[in-house]
Design an enzyme around this catalytic site. Structure first.
Site, PDB file in Angstrom:
ATOM      1  N   GLU A  98      -4.152  -9.999   3.273  1.00 30.78           N
ATOM      2  CA  GLU A  98      -5.025  -9.788   4.431  1.00 30.78           C
ATOM      3  C   GLU A  98      -6.247 -10.698   4.452  1.00 30.78           C
ATOM      4  O   GLU A  98      -6.776 -11.010   5.529  1.00 30.78           O
ATOM      5  CB  GLU A  98      -5.475  -8.325   4.498  1.00 30.78           C
ATOM      6  CG  GLU A  98      -4.398  -7.348   4.926  1.00 30.78           C
ATOM      7  CD  GLU A  98      -3.554  -6.837   3.762  1.00 30.78           C
ATOM      8  OE1 GLU A  98      -2.847  -5.836   3.939  1.00 30.78           O
ATOM      9  OE2 GLU A  98      -3.595  -7.456   2.666  1.00 30.78           O
ATOM     10  N   GLU A 131       0.825  -1.209   0.000  1.00 34.62           N
ATOM     11  CA  GLU A 131       0.000   0.000   0.000  1.00 34.62           C
ATOM     12  C   GLU A 131       0.859   1.259   0.000  1.00 34.62           C
ATOM     13  O   GLU A 131       0.566   2.232  -0.710  1.00 34.62           O
ATOM     14  CB  GLU A 131      -0.929   0.006   1.217  1.00 34.62           C
ATOM     15  CG  GLU A 131      -2.095  -0.958   1.100  1.00 34.62           C
ATOM     16  CD  GLU A 131      -3.027  -0.891   2.300  1.00 34.62           C
ATOM     17  OE1 GLU A 131      -4.171  -0.454   2.124  1.00 34.62           O
ATOM     18  OE2 GLU A 131      -2.600  -1.286   3.389  1.00 34.62           O
TER      19      GLU A 131
END
Length: 290
Positions: free
Chosen positions: A161, A141
Protein backbone atom coordinates in the site's frame (compact mmCIF):
# COMPACT_ATOMS: atom_id res chain seq x y z
CA UNK A 1 -13.62 -38.29 12.97
CA UNK A 2 -15.34 -35.17 11.64
CA UNK A 3 -12.14 -34.05 9.96
CA UNK A 4 -12.18 -37.00 7.54
CA UNK A 5 -15.85 -36.72 6.60
CA UNK A 6 -16.63 -35.90 3.00
CA UNK A 7 -17.22 -32.18 2.59
CA UNK A 8 -20.54 -31.18 1.07
CA UNK A 9 -21.12 -28.00 -0.91
CA UNK A 10 -23.23 -25.42 0.87
CA UNK A 11 -25.83 -23.35 -0.97
CA UNK A 12 -24.70 -21.70 -4.17
CA UNK A 13 -22.88 -18.38 -3.98
CA UNK A 14 -21.82 -16.20 -6.89
CA UNK A 15 -18.20 -15.58 -5.80
CA UNK A 16 -17.21 -18.36 -3.41
CA UNK A 17 -17.33 -22.12 -3.04
CA UNK A 18 -18.26 -23.17 0.48
CA UNK A 19 -18.05 -26.76 1.69
CA UNK A 20 -18.88 -28.22 5.08
CA UNK A 21 -18.75 -31.62 6.73
CA UNK A 22 -22.13 -33.21 7.57
CA UNK A 23 -21.35 -32.83 11.27
CA UNK A 24 -20.75 -29.09 10.90
CA UNK A 25 -17.30 -29.37 12.46
CA UNK A 26 -15.29 -28.57 9.35
CA UNK A 27 -15.87 -25.66 6.93
CA UNK A 28 -13.85 -24.62 3.87
CA UNK A 29 -14.41 -21.36 1.99
CA UNK A 30 -12.75 -20.88 -1.40
CA UNK A 31 -12.73 -17.25 -2.56
CA UNK A 32 -12.99 -16.20 -6.24
CA UNK A 33 -14.79 -19.36 -7.37
CA UNK A 34 -16.01 -17.60 -10.55
CA UNK A 35 -12.71 -15.89 -11.38
CA UNK A 36 -12.98 -17.04 -14.99
CA UNK A 37 -15.79 -14.52 -15.49
CA UNK A 38 -13.26 -11.67 -15.46
CA UNK A 39 -13.45 -10.65 -11.81
CA UNK A 40 -10.21 -9.50 -10.20
CA UNK A 41 -9.23 -11.66 -7.18
CA UNK A 42 -9.67 -8.84 -4.67
CA UNK A 43 -12.15 -7.95 -1.95
CA UNK A 44 -15.01 -6.67 -4.05
CA UNK A 45 -18.28 -5.96 -2.26
CA UNK A 46 -19.98 -9.01 -3.76
CA UNK A 47 -17.19 -11.23 -2.46
CA UNK A 48 -17.49 -9.70 1.00
CA UNK A 49 -21.27 -10.25 0.86
CA UNK A 50 -20.83 -13.96 0.19
CA UNK A 51 -17.97 -14.47 2.63
CA UNK A 52 -19.72 -12.87 5.58
CA UNK A 53 -23.04 -14.51 4.68
CA UNK A 54 -21.37 -17.91 4.92
CA UNK A 55 -19.32 -17.22 8.05
CA UNK A 56 -22.39 -15.79 9.80
CA UNK A 57 -24.30 -18.95 8.96
CA UNK A 58 -21.79 -21.18 10.78
CA UNK A 59 -21.57 -19.13 13.99
CA UNK A 60 -23.39 -20.96 16.77
CA UNK A 61 -25.29 -19.48 19.66
CA UNK A 62 -24.09 -20.53 23.11
CA UNK A 63 -27.13 -22.79 23.50
CA UNK A 64 -26.20 -24.65 20.28
CA UNK A 65 -22.66 -25.54 21.27
CA UNK A 66 -21.73 -28.96 22.58
CA UNK A 67 -19.13 -29.11 25.37
CA UNK A 68 -15.76 -30.07 23.93
CA UNK A 69 -16.81 -29.58 20.30
CA UNK A 70 -13.95 -27.96 18.37
CA UNK A 71 -14.73 -26.76 14.87
CA UNK A 72 -12.50 -25.54 12.05
CA UNK A 73 -12.81 -22.93 9.32
CA UNK A 74 -10.38 -22.85 6.39
CA UNK A 75 -10.05 -19.77 4.19
CA UNK A 76 -8.60 -20.64 0.78
CA UNK A 77 -8.89 -19.55 -2.85
CA UNK A 78 -10.13 -21.12 -6.07
CA UNK A 79 -8.01 -18.66 -8.09
CA UNK A 80 -4.30 -18.62 -8.83
CA UNK A 81 -3.95 -15.83 -6.24
CA UNK A 82 -5.10 -16.10 -2.64
CA UNK A 83 -6.26 -12.49 -2.70
CA UNK A 84 -4.73 -9.29 -4.10
CA UNK A 85 -6.30 -7.05 -1.45
CA UNK A 86 -8.82 -4.24 -1.36
CA UNK A 87 -10.85 -3.13 -4.36
CA UNK A 88 -8.52 -0.40 -5.62
CA UNK A 89 -10.87 0.55 -8.44
CA UNK A 90 -13.59 1.28 -5.89
CA UNK A 91 -11.13 3.08 -3.60
CA UNK A 92 -10.08 5.40 -6.42
CA UNK A 93 -13.68 6.23 -7.31
CA UNK A 94 -14.69 6.95 -3.71
CA UNK A 95 -11.57 9.02 -3.01
CA UNK A 96 -12.05 11.11 -6.15
CA UNK A 97 -15.65 11.70 -5.05
CA UNK A 98 -14.51 12.51 -1.49
CA UNK A 99 -17.06 9.94 -0.33
CA UNK A 100 -15.99 9.24 3.24
CA UNK A 101 -19.26 7.55 4.17
CA UNK A 102 -18.99 4.73 1.66
CA UNK A 103 -15.23 4.32 2.05
CA UNK A 104 -15.66 3.93 5.81
CA UNK A 105 -18.58 1.53 5.28
CA UNK A 106 -16.36 -0.66 3.08
CA UNK A 107 -13.55 -0.57 5.65
CA UNK A 108 -15.96 -1.43 8.46
CA UNK A 109 -17.19 -4.50 6.56
CA UNK A 110 -13.59 -5.69 6.25
CA UNK A 111 -12.93 -5.04 9.93
CA UNK A 112 -16.06 -6.99 10.89
CA UNK A 113 -14.72 -9.95 8.92
CA UNK A 114 -11.16 -9.97 10.22
CA UNK A 115 -12.41 -9.50 13.77
CA UNK A 116 -14.66 -12.55 13.40
CA UNK A 117 -11.78 -14.68 12.12
CA UNK A 118 -9.46 -13.40 14.86
CA UNK A 119 -11.92 -14.26 17.64
CA UNK A 120 -12.73 -17.72 16.30
CA UNK A 121 -16.20 -17.04 14.86
CA UNK A 122 -17.77 -17.02 18.28
CA UNK A 123 -14.90 -18.74 20.07
CA UNK A 124 -15.31 -22.46 19.28
CA UNK A 125 -13.65 -22.36 15.84
CA UNK A 126 -9.98 -22.55 14.93
CA UNK A 127 -9.45 -20.45 11.82
CA UNK A 128 -6.84 -21.44 9.22
CA UNK A 129 -5.66 -19.49 6.17
CA UNK A 130 -4.48 -21.73 3.34
CA UNK A 131 -2.28 -19.56 1.12
CA UNK A 132 -1.51 -21.26 -2.20
CA UNK A 133 -1.18 -18.10 -4.29
CA UNK A 134 -0.12 -14.51 -3.73
CA UNK A 135 -1.58 -12.80 -0.66
CA UNK A 136 -1.15 -9.03 -0.96
CA UNK A 137 -2.50 -6.06 0.97
CA UNK A 138 -5.90 -6.89 2.39
CA UNK A 139 -5.42 -10.49 1.28
CA UNK A 140 -2.49 -10.82 3.67
CA UNK A 141 -4.44 -8.97 6.37
CA UNK A 142 -7.24 -11.53 6.14
CA UNK A 143 -4.72 -14.37 6.47
CA UNK A 144 -3.06 -12.65 9.44
CA UNK A 145 -6.41 -12.52 11.23
CA UNK A 146 -6.59 -16.33 11.27
CA UNK A 147 -5.19 -18.44 14.10
CA UNK A 148 -2.88 -20.34 11.74
CA UNK A 149 -1.35 -19.51 8.36
CA UNK A 150 -0.42 -22.49 6.20
CA UNK A 151 1.42 -21.39 3.05
CA UNK A 152 2.91 -23.22 0.12
CA UNK A 153 6.51 -22.47 -0.86
CA UNK A 154 7.25 -19.71 -3.35
CA UNK A 155 4.09 -17.70 -2.78
CA UNK A 156 4.30 -13.88 -2.76
CA UNK A 157 3.14 -12.16 0.43
CA UNK A 158 3.32 -8.46 1.21
CA UNK A 159 1.72 -5.13 1.99
CA UNK A 160 2.40 -2.82 -0.98
CA UNK A 161 0.00 0.00 0.00
CA UNK A 162 2.88 2.40 0.62
CA UNK A 163 3.42 2.47 -3.17
CA UNK A 164 0.38 4.74 -3.46
CA UNK A 165 0.82 6.58 -0.17
CA UNK A 166 -1.36 4.39 2.05
CA UNK A 167 -0.89 1.75 4.72
CA UNK A 168 -2.84 -1.49 5.29
CA UNK A 169 -5.70 -0.25 7.45
CA UNK A 170 -7.79 -3.33 8.26
CA UNK A 171 -5.67 -4.99 10.92
CA UNK A 172 -2.24 -5.71 9.44
CA UNK A 173 -0.25 -3.75 12.03
CA UNK A 174 -2.20 -5.14 14.98
CA UNK A 175 -2.05 -8.73 13.78
CA UNK A 176 1.58 -8.54 12.69
CA UNK A 177 2.56 -7.27 16.14
CA UNK A 178 1.19 -10.51 17.59
CA UNK A 179 3.62 -12.48 15.40
CA UNK A 180 6.73 -10.28 15.11
CA UNK A 181 8.18 -7.25 16.89
CA UNK A 182 6.51 -3.86 16.27
CA UNK A 183 9.75 -2.70 14.63
CA UNK A 184 9.63 -5.55 12.11
CA UNK A 185 5.90 -5.01 11.57
CA UNK A 186 6.55 -1.36 10.67
CA UNK A 187 9.40 -2.35 8.36
CA UNK A 188 7.21 -4.84 6.50
CA UNK A 189 4.50 -2.20 6.09
CA UNK A 190 6.64 0.81 5.21
CA UNK A 191 9.05 -1.02 2.89
CA UNK A 192 6.15 -2.27 0.77
CA UNK A 193 8.20 -5.26 -0.36
CA UNK A 194 6.74 -8.51 -1.63
CA UNK A 195 8.32 -11.37 0.30
CA UNK A 196 8.21 -15.05 -0.48
CA UNK A 197 6.29 -17.33 1.84
CA UNK A 198 9.65 -18.91 2.68
CA UNK A 199 10.90 -15.53 3.94
CA UNK A 200 7.69 -14.92 5.85
CA UNK A 201 8.06 -18.32 7.50
CA UNK A 202 11.58 -17.46 8.66
CA UNK A 203 10.30 -14.16 10.07
CA UNK A 204 7.57 -15.95 12.02
CA UNK A 205 4.63 -14.61 10.01
CA UNK A 206 3.77 -17.95 8.38
CA UNK A 207 3.14 -20.82 10.81
CA UNK A 208 3.40 -23.83 8.50
CA UNK A 209 5.35 -23.89 5.21
CA UNK A 210 4.86 -26.81 2.83
CA UNK A 211 5.94 -27.70 -0.73
CA UNK A 212 3.85 -26.48 -3.65
CA UNK A 213 0.69 -28.54 -4.00
CA UNK A 214 0.77 -29.88 -0.44
CA UNK A 215 -1.28 -27.16 1.24
CA UNK A 216 -4.63 -28.93 1.51
CA UNK A 217 -3.02 -32.10 2.83
CA UNK A 218 -1.13 -30.06 5.44
CA UNK A 219 -4.33 -28.35 6.58
CA UNK A 220 -6.15 -31.67 6.84
CA UNK A 221 -3.32 -33.04 8.98
CA UNK A 222 -3.36 -29.92 11.16
CA UNK A 223 -7.08 -30.37 11.73
CA UNK A 224 -6.56 -34.03 12.64
CA UNK A 225 -3.87 -33.10 15.14
CA UNK A 226 -6.00 -30.45 16.80
CA UNK A 227 -9.04 -32.71 16.98
CA UNK A 228 -6.99 -35.13 19.10
CA UNK A 229 -7.06 -32.54 21.89
CA UNK A 230 -10.21 -30.47 21.29
CA UNK A 231 -10.56 -29.23 24.87
CA UNK A 232 -6.99 -27.90 24.89
CA UNK A 233 -7.50 -26.03 21.64
CA UNK A 234 -10.83 -24.60 22.78
CA UNK A 235 -9.10 -23.42 25.93
CA UNK A 236 -6.30 -21.95 23.84
CA UNK A 237 -8.89 -19.97 21.87
CA UNK A 238 -10.08 -18.46 25.14
CA UNK A 239 -6.52 -17.81 26.33
CA UNK A 240 -5.61 -16.23 23.00
CA UNK A 241 -8.63 -13.95 23.17
CA UNK A 242 -7.39 -12.75 26.56
CA UNK A 243 -3.62 -12.54 26.06
CA UNK A 244 -3.36 -11.85 22.30
CA UNK A 245 -6.66 -10.16 21.62
CA UNK A 246 -6.95 -7.41 19.05
CA UNK A 247 -10.01 -5.42 20.07
CA UNK A 248 -12.74 -4.27 17.71
CA UNK A 249 -12.36 -0.67 18.84
CA UNK A 250 -8.62 -0.85 18.06
CA UNK A 251 -9.33 -2.12 14.55
CA UNK A 252 -11.97 0.53 13.91
CA UNK A 253 -9.77 3.32 15.27
CA UNK A 254 -6.99 2.33 12.90
CA UNK A 255 -9.28 1.95 9.92
CA UNK A 256 -10.64 5.47 10.47
CA UNK A 257 -7.06 6.74 10.24
CA UNK A 258 -6.80 4.74 7.01
CA UNK A 259 -9.95 6.34 5.61
CA UNK A 260 -8.78 9.87 6.40
CA UNK A 261 -5.34 9.13 4.94
CA UNK A 262 -6.92 7.72 1.78
CA UNK A 263 -9.12 10.78 1.30
CA UNK A 264 -6.03 13.01 1.47
CA UNK A 265 -4.28 11.20 -1.40
CA UNK A 266 -3.37 13.31 -4.42
CA UNK A 267 -3.80 12.59 -8.09
CA UNK A 268 -0.37 10.96 -8.42
CA UNK A 269 -1.24 8.36 -5.80
CA UNK A 270 -4.64 7.71 -7.36
CA UNK A 271 -3.10 7.23 -10.80
CA UNK A 272 -0.69 4.69 -9.28
CA UNK A 273 -3.65 2.91 -7.73
CA UNK A 274 -5.36 2.80 -11.10
CA UNK A 275 -2.20 1.47 -12.78
CA UNK A 276 -2.12 -1.36 -10.25
CA UNK A 277 -5.75 -2.17 -11.13
CA UNK A 278 -4.79 -2.45 -14.81
CA UNK A 279 -1.82 -4.66 -13.86
CA UNK A 280 -4.16 -6.94 -11.91
CA UNK A 281 -6.45 -7.16 -14.93
CA UNK A 282 -3.53 -8.08 -17.19
CA UNK A 283 -2.44 -10.69 -14.67
CA UNK A 284 -5.93 -12.16 -14.63
CA UNK A 285 -6.03 -12.27 -18.42
CA UNK A 286 -2.66 -14.05 -18.56
CA UNK A 287 -3.79 -16.52 -15.89
CA UNK A 288 -7.00 -17.32 -17.77
CA UNK A 289 -5.08 -17.81 -21.02
CA UNK A 290 -2.59 -20.21 -19.43
Amino acid sequence: MSNVEKLLRSRDYSTIRAESSPSGDNHWLYMHDNIGSGMRPCFRNDLLDDMWSFTSSIIKRDSERRPGQLRHFVLASAASAFNLGGDLELFSQLIRANDREHLLAYARRCVDGVYGLHTGLGGDVRTIALVQGDALGGGLEMALACHTIVAEEGVGMGLPEVLFGLFPGMGAYSFLCKRVTPQLAEKIILDGNIYTSDEMYKMGVVDVLVPKGQGEIAVQELIRQQQRAPQAHLAMNSVRNIAQRVGYDELMGITEVWVDTALALGDKSLRMMERIVRAQERRLGASNAA
